[in-house]
Scaffold this motif. Sequence first.
Motif, PDB file in Angstrom:
ATOM      1  N   GLY A   2       8.772   4.348  17.648  1.00  9.55           N
ATOM      2  CA  GLY A   2       7.509   4.992  17.776  1.00  9.55           C
ATOM      3  C   GLY A   2       7.311   6.057  16.756  1.00  9.55           C
ATOM      4  N   VAL A   3       8.262   6.189  15.775  1.00  7.19           N
ATOM      5  CA  VAL A   3       7.870   7.016  14.660  1.00  7.19           C
ATOM      6  C   VAL A   3       8.074   6.029  13.299  1.00  7.19           C
ATOM      7  CG1 VAL A   3       8.816   8.881  13.653  1.00  7.19           C
ATOM      8  CG2 VAL A   3       8.920   8.799  15.921  1.00  7.19           C
ATOM      9  N   TYR A   4       6.867   6.391  12.622  1.00 13.25           N
ATOM     10  CA  TYR A   4       6.831   5.491  11.348  1.00 13.25           C
ATOM     11  C   TYR A   4       6.707   6.611  10.095  1.00 13.25           C
ATOM     12  CZ  TYR A   4       5.782   1.813  14.576  1.00 13.25           C
ATOM     13  OH  TYR A   4       5.779   0.809  15.545  1.00 13.25           O
ATOM     14  N   ALA A   5       6.901   6.111   9.106  1.00 13.24           N
ATOM     15  CA  ALA A   5       6.883   6.738   7.792  1.00 13.24           C
ATOM     16  C   ALA A   5       6.442   6.172   6.703  1.00 13.24           C
ATOM     17  CB  ALA A   5       8.401   7.639   7.546  1.00 13.24           C
ATOM     18  N   GLY A   6       5.922   6.819   5.591  1.00 14.37           N
ATOM     19  CA  GLY A   6       5.437   6.155   4.262  1.00 14.37           C
ATOM     20  C   GLY A   6       5.282   7.123   3.395  1.00 14.37           C
ATOM     21  N   GLY A   7       5.066   6.369   1.970  1.00  9.59           N
ATOM     22  CA  GLY A   7       4.861   7.406   0.886  1.00  9.59           C
ATOM     23  C   GLY A   7       6.144   7.746   0.054  1.00  9.59           C
ATOM     24  N   ASP A   8       5.938   8.875  -0.463  1.00  6.69           N
ATOM     25  CA  ASP A   8       7.067   9.337  -1.250  1.00  6.69           C
ATOM     26  C   ASP A   8       8.316   9.729  -0.582  1.00  6.69           C
ATOM     27  OD1 ASP A   8       5.536   9.002  -3.379  1.00  6.69           O
ATOM     28  OD2 ASP A   8       5.254  11.335  -3.838  1.00  6.69           O
ATOM     29  N   CYS A   9       8.225  10.182   0.834  1.00  3.09           N
ATOM     30  CA  CYS A   9       9.419  10.492   1.470  1.00  3.09           C
ATOM     31  C   CYS A   9      10.418   9.324   1.904  1.00  3.09           C
ATOM     32  CB  CYS A   9       8.915  11.342   2.852  1.00  3.09           C
ATOM     33  SG  CYS A   9       7.922  10.278   3.945  1.00  3.09           S
ATOM     34  N   ILE A  10       9.761   7.767   1.734  1.00  2.00           N
ATOM     35  CA  ILE A  10      10.565   6.731   1.769  1.00  2.00           C
ATOM     36  C   ILE A  10      10.791   6.109   0.609  1.00  2.00           C
ATOM     37  CG2 ILE A  10       9.608   6.486   4.091  1.00  2.00           C
ATOM     38  CD1 ILE A  10       8.400   3.855   3.043  1.00  2.00           C
ATOM     39  N   ASN A  11      10.003   6.255  -0.483  1.00  2.00           N
ATOM     40  CA  ASN A  11      10.447   5.577  -1.836  1.00  2.00           C
ATOM     41  C   ASN A  11      10.831   6.581  -2.761  1.00  2.00           C
ATOM     42  OD1 ASN A  11       7.879   6.453  -3.037  1.00  2.00           O
ATOM     43  ND2 ASN A  11       6.759   5.229  -1.881  1.00  2.00           N
ATOM     44  N   GLY A  12      10.864   7.689  -2.795  1.00  2.00           N
ATOM     45  CA  GLY A  12      11.615   8.660  -3.644  1.00  2.00           C
ATOM     46  C   GLY A  12      10.420   9.050  -4.790  1.00  2.00           C
ATOM     47  N   GLY A  13       9.217   8.745  -4.554  1.00  2.00           N
ATOM     48  CA  GLY A  13       8.146   9.120  -5.538  1.00  2.00           C
ATOM     49  C   GLY A  13       7.708   8.054  -6.356  1.00  2.00           C
ATOM     50  N   LYS A  14       6.965   7.317  -6.042  1.00  2.00           N
ATOM     51  CA  LYS A  14       5.998   6.376  -7.004  1.00  2.00           C
ATOM     52  C   LYS A  14       4.713   6.374  -7.127  1.00  2.00           C
ATOM     53  CE  LYS A  14       9.517   2.621  -5.634  1.00  2.00           C
ATOM     54  NZ  LYS A  14       9.744   1.204  -5.074  1.00  2.00           N
ATOM     55  N   LEU A  15       3.984   5.503  -6.911  1.00  2.00           N
ATOM     56  CA  LEU A  15       2.560   5.255  -7.215  1.00  2.00           C
ATOM     57  C   LEU A  15       1.648   5.900  -5.962  1.00  2.00           C
ATOM     58  CD1 LEU A  15       2.367   2.370  -9.362  1.00  2.00           C
ATOM     59  CD2 LEU A  15       2.575   4.741 -10.356  1.00  2.00           C
ATOM     60  N   THR A  16       0.389   6.306  -6.102  1.00  2.00           N
ATOM     61  CA  THR A  16      -0.589   6.600  -5.306  1.00  2.00           C
ATOM     62  C   THR A  16      -0.890   5.355  -4.517  1.00  2.00           C
ATOM     63  OG1 THR A  16      -1.361   8.601  -6.356  1.00  2.00           O
ATOM     64  CG2 THR A  16      -2.848   7.508  -4.695  1.00  2.00           C
ATOM     65  N   VAL A  17      -0.903   4.451  -5.407  1.00  2.00           N
ATOM     66  CA  VAL A  17      -1.258   2.985  -4.563  1.00  2.00           C
ATOM     67  C   VAL A  17      -0.249   2.533  -3.838  1.00  2.00           C
ATOM     68  CG1 VAL A  17      -0.477   1.635  -6.589  1.00  2.00           C
ATOM     69  CG2 VAL A  17      -2.402   0.604  -5.074  1.00  2.00           C
ATOM     70  N   THR A  18       1.066   2.670  -3.969  1.00  2.00           N
ATOM     71  CA  THR A  18       2.199   2.491  -3.212  1.00  2.00           C
ATOM     72  C   THR A  18       1.981   3.422  -1.887  1.00  2.00           C
ATOM     73  OG1 THR A  18       3.360   1.868  -5.187  1.00  2.00           O
ATOM     74  CG2 THR A  18       4.530   2.240  -3.173  1.00  2.00           C
ATOM     75  N   SER A  19       1.702   4.428  -1.924  1.00  2.00           N
ATOM     76  CA  SER A  19       1.774   5.335  -0.854  1.00  2.00           C
ATOM     77  C   SER A  19       0.450   4.626   0.082  1.00  2.00           C
ATOM     78  CB  SER A  19       1.617   6.662  -1.178  1.00  2.00           C
ATOM     79  OG  SER A  19       2.743   7.022  -1.916  1.00  2.00           O
ATOM     80  N   VAL A  20      -0.762   4.405  -0.515  1.00  2.00           N
ATOM     81  CA  VAL A  20      -1.665   3.999   0.285  1.00  2.00           C
ATOM     82  C   VAL A  20      -1.310   2.615   0.888  1.00  2.00           C
ATOM     83  CG1 VAL A  20      -4.185   2.983   0.202  1.00  2.00           C
ATOM     84  CG2 VAL A  20      -3.291   5.087  -1.095  1.00  2.00           C
ATOM     85  N   GLN A  21      -0.754   1.737   0.520  1.00  2.00           N
ATOM     86  CA  GLN A  21      -0.157   0.654   1.115  1.00  2.00           C
ATOM     87  C   GLN A  21       0.800   0.863   2.190  1.00  2.00           C
ATOM     88  OE1 GLN A  21      -1.372  -2.268   1.054  1.00  2.00           O
ATOM     89  NE2 GLN A  21      -0.023  -3.644   1.398  1.00  2.00           N
ATOM     90  N   ASP A  22       1.739   1.824   1.944  1.00  2.00           N
ATOM     91  CA  ASP A  22       2.524   2.214   3.066  1.00  2.00           C
ATOM     92  C   ASP A  22       1.827   2.540   4.232  1.00  2.00           C
ATOM     93  OD1 ASP A  22       4.644   1.821   1.370  1.00  2.00           O
ATOM     94  OD2 ASP A  22       5.262   3.771   1.002  1.00  2.00           O
ATOM     95  N   GLY A  23       1.102   3.403   4.161  1.00  2.00           N
ATOM     96  CA  GLY A  23       0.151   4.140   5.176  1.00  2.00           C
ATOM     97  C   GLY A  23      -0.756   2.902   5.947  1.00  2.00           C
ATOM     98  N   LYS A  24      -1.042   1.873   5.269  1.00  2.00           N
ATOM     99  CA  LYS A  24      -1.883   0.855   5.880  1.00  2.00           C
ATOM    100  C   LYS A  24      -1.071   0.003   6.558  1.00  2.00           C
ATOM    101  CE  LYS A  24      -3.335  -2.507   2.961  1.00  2.00           C
ATOM    102  NZ  LYS A  24      -4.028  -3.204   2.232  1.00  2.00           N
ATOM    103  N   VAL A  25       0.159  -0.325   6.092  1.00  2.00           N
ATOM    104  CA  VAL A  25       1.188  -1.201   6.601  1.00  2.00           C
ATOM    105  C   VAL A  25       1.595  -0.539   7.998  1.00  2.00           C
ATOM    106  CG1 VAL A  25       3.445  -2.199   6.647  1.00  2.00           C
ATOM    107  CG2 VAL A  25       1.957  -2.390   4.784  1.00  2.00           C
ATOM    108  N   ALA A  26       1.584   0.687   7.882  1.00  2.00           N
ATOM    109  CA  ALA A  26       2.271   1.460   9.102  1.00  2.00           C
ATOM    110  C   ALA A  26       1.262   1.540  10.332  1.00  2.00           C
ATOM    111  CB  ALA A  26       2.655   2.908   8.780  1.00  2.00           C
ATOM    112  N   ALA A  27      -0.105   1.590   9.826  1.00  2.00           N
ATOM    113  CA  ALA A  27      -1.222   1.770  10.806  1.00  2.00           C
ATOM    114  C   ALA A  27      -1.313   0.413  11.623  1.00  2.00           C
ATOM    115  CB  ALA A  27      -2.328   1.925  10.150  1.00  2.00           C
ATOM    116  N   HIS A  28      -0.996  -0.656  10.807  1.00  2.00           N
ATOM    117  CA  HIS A  28      -1.228  -1.966  11.800  1.00  2.00           C
ATOM    118  C   HIS A  28       0.012  -2.283  12.450  1.00  2.00           C
ATOM    119  CE1 HIS A  28      -4.779  -3.757  10.024  1.00  2.00           C
ATOM    120  NE2 HIS A  28      -4.488  -3.264   8.863  1.00  2.00           N
ATOM    121  N   SER A  29       1.328  -1.748  11.970  1.00  2.00           N
ATOM    122  CA  SER A  29       2.426  -1.912  12.916  1.00  2.00           C
ATOM    123  C   SER A  29       2.243  -0.824  13.993  1.00  2.00           C
ATOM    124  CB  SER A  29       3.589  -1.222  11.985  1.00  2.00           C
ATOM    125  OG  SER A  29       3.965  -2.296  10.931  1.00  2.00           O
TER     126      SER A  29
END
Length: 449
Positions: A413-440
């Motif tokens: 029930g707890v999801y995560a995304g963005g720099d806190c999971i990838n160590g700091g990448k691109l804005t576009v990568t964080s956006v994709q993380d959030g979108k994937v998590a939302a559908h999950s």
Amino acid sequence: MENNYDIKSHRLSADKYAKGFCDKKPPLDLVTATAESSRCYFCYDAPCIQACPTEINIPSFIRKISTGNLKGSALDILNQNIMGGTCARVCPVESLCEEACVRNTSEDKPVTIGQLQRYATDWLFENKVQLFKRAELTGKKIAVVGAGPAGLSCAHRLSLLGHNVTIFEAREKGGGLNEYGLAAYKVVDDFAQRELKFILEVGGIEIKYSHALGKEITLFDLRKNFNAVFIGTGLSDVNALSIAGEDYPGVLDAVEYIAKLRQTKNLSDMEVGRRVVVVGGGNTAIDIAVQTKLLGAEDVTLVYRRGPKEMGATLKEQILAQKSNVLIKYWAKPHKIHGTQSGVTEIEFEKTRLGSKGELLGTGDYFSLKCDMVFKAIGQIMNLKDLGDAPEFLEITKGRIIVDENKMTSLAGVYAGGDCINGGKLTVTSVQDGKVAAHSIHKMLTGGR
């Protein structure tokens, strides 16, 4: 040793500040955008789509520009990347979609996908068109921690799917990296806040500012009061240089300085050194180097421990720095900082080389740079204190929250995304993380519907 401390504000005229921090990539006009869109081959199974982390249908949105359907073009973009406006400005397209463009050959040049994406999304914002409508409400409540790219992307998609979202943001404004971390000349005219306003207009999203995990809220309480939780806290600390003299006045955190610069209402109030040294090789290092030069520093030197190909910043960013009269020195690592009670006076470096196994080695050859300001820009790290009680429940390894392919953490029930999971990448990568998590999250809450 000579005291070189010379940090002050109001180094330039108002005109020079305005000129220096104007938009570095002027938008396309109608004629240019139409002509550029006609260059696209509209490839089937286009490689540019595969190269985009958010999988925007690039040929489709470009075709719509060529036919004058800007609303449809913007929908193609924002349906996949709700922060397509910011990403059009800051994405390293030269190493993503444009690099993959079939026109990117020695005899030709790629379609300017990034600029076309900005053209379509700028039209949308200028005409105040709202593209999205929420689905039937589910009655479910989701907590999102952090109003940065990952959190906002997750919240927007959850809202579209019919859920109600409460975002808890530690700062006084939303936007995260887009608001506090990008160079001021990349996102002019308060664009991050305009984009945030557009995201919130869909409805069903409430932001509670000045609510930090571990202070005003805890993961334990969020799990008790919400049906699911998404963590998008980013990275709050920077790596230390771990050398003598790091505590002298004038040795500063580049991320903190950029955040202050982004929030200032008067650029002339920003204090800057006469001779500035930046340690690092990523986008933050380039951003702070260029911006201190634009603020009136006479000499700015960026020093990186490896070569240009190993830098986190793209070649395009490196060229921008050099065109801005920033001197880049490769193959050197910081050794010691010298100074007085008034501030730093110089920084000493050791030249480096690669060993037989590719490891970085010191050569024993040293040089020094006179300076009155040193910026640390060697990467950001997670401060576990900023997660409150979360480390008690979540698997965290090497400063990263561990998630599976659905962005779910070790705690159901707890999801995560963005720099806190990838160590700091691109804005576009964080956006994709959030979108994937939302559908999950939606699938989990609705039983797969």
